[in-house]
Design a protein around this motif. Structure first.
Motif, PDB file in Angstrom:
ATOM      1  N   ALA A  24       0.835  -1.222   0.000  1.00  0.00           N
ATOM      2  CA  ALA A  24       0.000   0.000   0.000  1.00  0.00           C
ATOM      3  C   ALA A  24       0.859   1.257   0.000  1.00  0.00           C
ATOM      4  O   ALA A  24       0.683   2.158   0.804  1.00  0.00           O
ATOM      5  N   GLY A  27       3.593   6.685  -1.516  1.00  0.00           N
ATOM      6  CA  GLY A  27       4.549   7.763  -1.311  1.00  0.00           C
ATOM      7  C   GLY A  27       5.791   7.675  -2.170  1.00  0.00           C
ATOM      8  O   GLY A  27       6.744   8.407  -1.958  1.00  0.00           O
ATOM      9  N   ARG A  29       7.604   8.095  -5.845  1.00  0.00           N
ATOM     10  CA  ARG A  29       7.378   8.809  -7.105  1.00  0.00           C
ATOM     11  C   ARG A  29       7.917   7.984  -8.276  1.00  0.00           C
ATOM     12  O   ARG A  29       9.040   7.463  -8.203  1.00  0.00           O
ATOM     13  N   THR A  42      11.231   7.757  -0.079  1.00  0.00           N
ATOM     14  CA  THR A  42      11.754   7.298   1.202  1.00  0.00           C
ATOM     15  C   THR A  42      10.758   6.333   1.828  1.00  0.00           C
ATOM     16  O   THR A  42       9.578   6.655   1.950  1.00  0.00           O
ATOM     17  N   HIS A  72      13.929   5.856   5.816  1.00  0.00           N
ATOM     18  CA  HIS A  72      14.072   6.941   6.782  1.00  0.00           C
ATOM     19  C   HIS A  72      14.510   6.425   8.150  1.00  0.00           C
ATOM     20  O   HIS A  72      14.327   5.261   8.482  1.00  0.00           O
ATOM     21  N   ARG A  73      15.065   7.329   8.931  1.00  0.00           N
ATOM     22  CA  ARG A  73      15.569   6.968  10.259  1.00  0.00           C
ATOM     23  C   ARG A  73      14.439   6.952  11.282  1.00  0.00           C
ATOM     24  O   ARG A  73      13.416   7.611  11.088  1.00  0.00           O
ATOM     25  N   VAL A  74      14.644   6.199  12.354  1.00  0.00           N
ATOM     26  CA  VAL A  74      13.574   6.036  13.356  1.00  0.00           C
ATOM     27  C   VAL A  74      14.017   6.511  14.745  1.00  0.00           C
ATOM     28  O   VAL A  74      13.331   6.259  15.727  1.00  0.00           O
ATOM     29  N   GLY A  75      15.135   7.222  14.819  1.00  0.00           N
ATOM     30  CA  GLY A  75      15.613   7.699  16.112  1.00  0.00           C
ATOM     31  C   GLY A  75      14.978   9.010  16.499  1.00  0.00           C
ATOM     32  O   GLY A  75      14.311   9.668  15.690  1.00  0.00           O
ATOM     33  N   PRO A  77      14.809  13.078  17.520  1.00  0.00           N
ATOM     34  CA  PRO A  77      15.510  14.207  16.895  1.00  0.00           C
ATOM     35  C   PRO A  77      16.684  14.660  17.746  1.00  0.00           C
ATOM     36  O   PRO A  77      16.694  14.501  18.966  1.00  0.00           O
TER      37      PRO A  77
ATOM     38  N   SER B  16       5.971  -4.160  11.936  1.00  0.00           N
ATOM     39  CA  SER B  16       6.823  -3.053  12.400  1.00  0.00           C
ATOM     40  C   SER B  16       6.566  -2.687  13.854  1.00  0.00           C
ATOM     41  O   SER B  16       6.952  -1.604  14.300  1.00  0.00           O
ATOM     42  N   VAL B  19       9.103  -0.635  16.470  1.00  0.00           N
ATOM     43  CA  VAL B  19      10.151   0.110  15.763  1.00  0.00           C
ATOM     44  C   VAL B  19      10.335   1.512  16.350  1.00  0.00           C
ATOM     45  O   VAL B  19      11.459   1.994  16.484  1.00  0.00           O
ATOM     46  N   LEU B  20       9.231   2.185  16.680  1.00  0.00           N
ATOM     47  CA  LEU B  20       9.320   3.568  17.141  1.00  0.00           C
ATOM     48  C   LEU B  20       9.377   3.695  18.660  1.00  0.00           C
ATOM     49  O   LEU B  20       9.634   4.781  19.191  1.00  0.00           O
ATOM     50  N   ARG B  42      -1.305   1.096   7.603  1.00  0.00           N
ATOM     51  CA  ARG B  42      -1.232   0.980   6.136  1.00  0.00           C
ATOM     52  C   ARG B  42      -2.608   0.801   5.514  1.00  0.00           C
ATOM     53  O   ARG B  42      -2.925   1.387   4.491  1.00  0.00           O
ATOM     54  N   HIS B  43      -3.444  -0.076   6.164  1.00  0.00           N
ATOM     55  CA  HIS B  43      -4.735  -0.412   5.563  1.00  0.00           C
ATOM     56  C   HIS B  43      -5.912  -0.106   6.482  1.00  0.00           C
ATOM     57  O   HIS B  43      -7.044  -0.465   6.160  1.00  0.00           O
ATOM     58  N   ASN B  69      -5.831   9.041   5.314  1.00  0.00           N
ATOM     59  CA  ASN B  69      -6.555   8.264   4.310  1.00  0.00           C
ATOM     60  C   ASN B  69      -6.251   6.770   4.392  1.00  0.00           C
ATOM     61  O   ASN B  69      -7.133   5.941   4.166  1.00  0.00           O
ATOM     62  N   HIS B  70      -5.027   6.404   4.730  1.00  0.00           N
ATOM     63  CA  HIS B  70      -4.717   4.972   4.895  1.00  0.00           C
ATOM     64  C   HIS B  70      -5.557   4.359   6.021  1.00  0.00           C
ATOM     65  O   HIS B  70      -5.946   3.199   5.933  1.00  0.00           O
ATOM     66  N   GLU B 176       6.628  17.234  -4.308  1.00  0.00           N
ATOM     67  CA  GLU B 176       5.577  16.401  -4.894  1.00  0.00           C
ATOM     68  C   GLU B 176       5.262  16.932  -6.297  1.00  0.00           C
ATOM     69  O   GLU B 176       5.450  18.124  -6.569  1.00  0.00           O
ATOM     70  N   HIS B 207       4.638  12.682   1.512  1.00  0.00           N
ATOM     71  CA  HIS B 207       5.921  12.038   1.824  1.00  0.00           C
ATOM     72  C   HIS B 207       7.103  12.688   1.123  1.00  0.00           C
ATOM     73  O   HIS B 207       8.221  12.617   1.594  1.00  0.00           O
ATOM     74  N   LEU B 208       6.846  13.271  -0.040  1.00  0.00           N
ATOM     75  CA  LEU B 208       7.952  13.849  -0.817  1.00  0.00           C
ATOM     76  C   LEU B 208       8.022  15.363  -0.659  1.00  0.00           C
ATOM     77  O   LEU B 208       8.750  16.034  -1.371  1.00  0.00           O
ATOM     78  N   MET B 226       6.777  11.264   8.297  1.00  0.00           N
ATOM     79  CA  MET B 226       8.046  10.681   8.740  1.00  0.00           C
ATOM     80  C   MET B 226       9.114  10.646   7.642  1.00  0.00           C
ATOM     81  O   MET B 226      10.295  10.902   7.924  1.00  0.00           O
ATOM     82  N   PRO B 227       8.733  10.364   6.379  1.00  0.00           N
ATOM     83  CA  PRO B 227       9.766  10.411   5.339  1.00  0.00           C
ATOM     84  C   PRO B 227      10.338  11.815   5.152  1.00  0.00           C
ATOM     85  O   PRO B 227      11.450  11.964   4.650  1.00  0.00           O
ATOM     86  N   ASP B 230      12.491  12.567   8.616  1.00  0.00           N
ATOM     87  CA  ASP B 230      13.577  11.582   8.668  1.00  0.00           C
ATOM     88  C   ASP B 230      14.004  11.256  10.101  1.00  0.00           C
ATOM     89  O   ASP B 230      15.182  11.121  10.388  1.00  0.00           O
ATOM     90  N   ALA B 232      11.965   9.873  14.220  1.00  0.00           N
ATOM     91  CA  ALA B 232      10.733   9.331  14.808  1.00  0.00           C
ATOM     92  C   ALA B 232       9.705  10.416  15.106  1.00  0.00           C
ATOM     93  O   ALA B 232       8.505  10.138  15.136  1.00  0.00           O
ATOM     94  N   PHE B 233      10.161  11.624  15.343  1.00  0.00           N
ATOM     95  CA  PHE B 233       9.268  12.764  15.574  1.00  0.00           C
ATOM     96  C   PHE B 233      10.097  14.042  15.518  1.00  0.00           C
ATOM     97  O   PHE B 233      11.324  13.999  15.662  1.00  0.00           O
TER      98      PHE B 233
END
Lengths: 84, 243
Positions: A24, A27, A29, A42, A72-75, A77, B16, B19-20, B42-43, B69-70, B176, B207-208, B226-227, B230, B232-233
């Motif tokens: 799914a 994101g 391109r 990403t 992307h990173r998950v750490g 900031p 996942s 992960v966070l 995702r769904h 929307n996801h 985008e 995302h872009l 998140m993308p 880059d 976790a927050f």
């Protein structure tokens, strides 16, 4: 009658499939550039990247393509942004 | 000074889980609240929502979310919201919530929002029923956001944040394809924010795109997909305006 290869349609079929399959992924391109297709963006993790690459390779079979897919990173900031 | 942590588009699922969480466990040291800007799954399945709920369960800061929307993909957004609420997440759609942070009342107003495009290049409520429904829905989301922001002002909030999934401005969509901007946000959200007033607007979805933008009325906008950020927050430090 000779079939006509139209990269635009192949690109859209790939985008549809990335959205429809379990990954799914909306994101990423995907664009036709000359005779090539470019795929970039990403992704959440290495598994998602591998899944996208598998679908791209399958859907674009016979079409030359380049990819620039990163994870992307998950750490946390390193610093905050001061807004006021 | 209030510390607002925010992230969107985390797209968690059974594969996942966890992960966070290591990063989220640091929130008590660097933030006063965590905002989730939609596309948490995702769904939009119950199983995925459960993973998200467990990822933020028991955090030392309040967690406020809007869906994306996801999270609607399985046609059961209420179920997703209930799973999150079961772990204490405040899920907003056309409403708001307040917190007392060291004597400052901080208000968060939220809606998923929707598309339609931006001023000069936006869809209009005209023609086929589907087209009219598209814009009416986008307008209803924006109206809910504006109404919630005004209610937060009435309740004496020292700081107000607008939380959406879709973007209120085109600035944060840079990167985008411009042709899909109408599917990424709506000027109606920015208009609602500017009319009601806010100290910060946070969204995801693109995302872009890029992190930084601003409404026509001067409200700072941050794309925390998140993308894009880059990490976790992201954390934003806000000080209540002085009269």
């Amino acid at each position: 009658m000779m079939s006509v290869e139209n990269l635009d349609y192949r690109v859209e079929h790939l985008r549809d499939r990335l959205a429809r399959e379990d990954i799914a992924e909306l994101g990423v391109r995907v664009e036709a550039r000359g005779a090539w297709v470019m795929v970039w963006g990403t992704l959440a993790d290495a598994g998602s990247r591998a899944a996208v690459l598998r679908i791209v390779a399958d859907e674009l079979e016979g079409v030359p393509w380049h990819e620039d897919l990163t994870v992307h990173r998950v750490g946390p900031p390193g610093a905050a942004e001061v807004l006021s | 000074m209030i510390r607002v942590a925010a992230v969107g588009d985390i797209h968690l699922g059974p594969g996942s889980a966890g992960v966070l969480r290591p990063a989220f466990d640091t929130l008590g040291d660097c933030a006063d609240l965590l905002l989730l800007a939609g596309d948490l799954t995702r769904h939009g399945t119950r199983e995925e929502a459960r993973v998200v709920a467990e990822e933020v369960a028991g955090l030392p800061v309040p967690v406020v979310a809007v869906l994306g929307n996801h999270d609607y993909q399985s046609d059961q957004p209420d179920l997703v919201a209930r799973e999150l609420a079961a772990e204490g997440v405040h899920v907003l759609e056309g409403d708001g919530v307040t917190f007392d942070v060291r004597g400052v009342t901080v208000g968060i107003a939220g809606t998923k929002g929707f598309g339609g495009g931006f001023a000069g290049r936006s869809a209009t409520e005209f023609g086929e029923p589907e087209m009219k429904a598209f814009i009416r829905y986008s307008r209803a989301c924006a109206d809910g956001l504006g109404r919630s922001l005004r209610e937060l002002r009435t309740r004496g909030c020292g700081l107000r944040v607008a939380l959406t999934h879709f973007s209120p401005v085109p600035d944060t969509l840079a990167g985008e394809p411009p042709e899909i901007y109408p599917f990424l946000g709506s000027y109606l959200l920015a208009e609602a924010i500017d009319e009601a007033g806010a100290d910060l607007a946070v969204h995801g979805h693109a995302h872009l795109g890029t992190e930084h933008g601003m409404t026509g009325g001067g409200v700072r906008v941050r794309n925390v997909a998140m993308p894009v950020i880059d990490r976790a927050f992201a954390v934003y430090h806000l000080s209540p305006p002085t009269d």
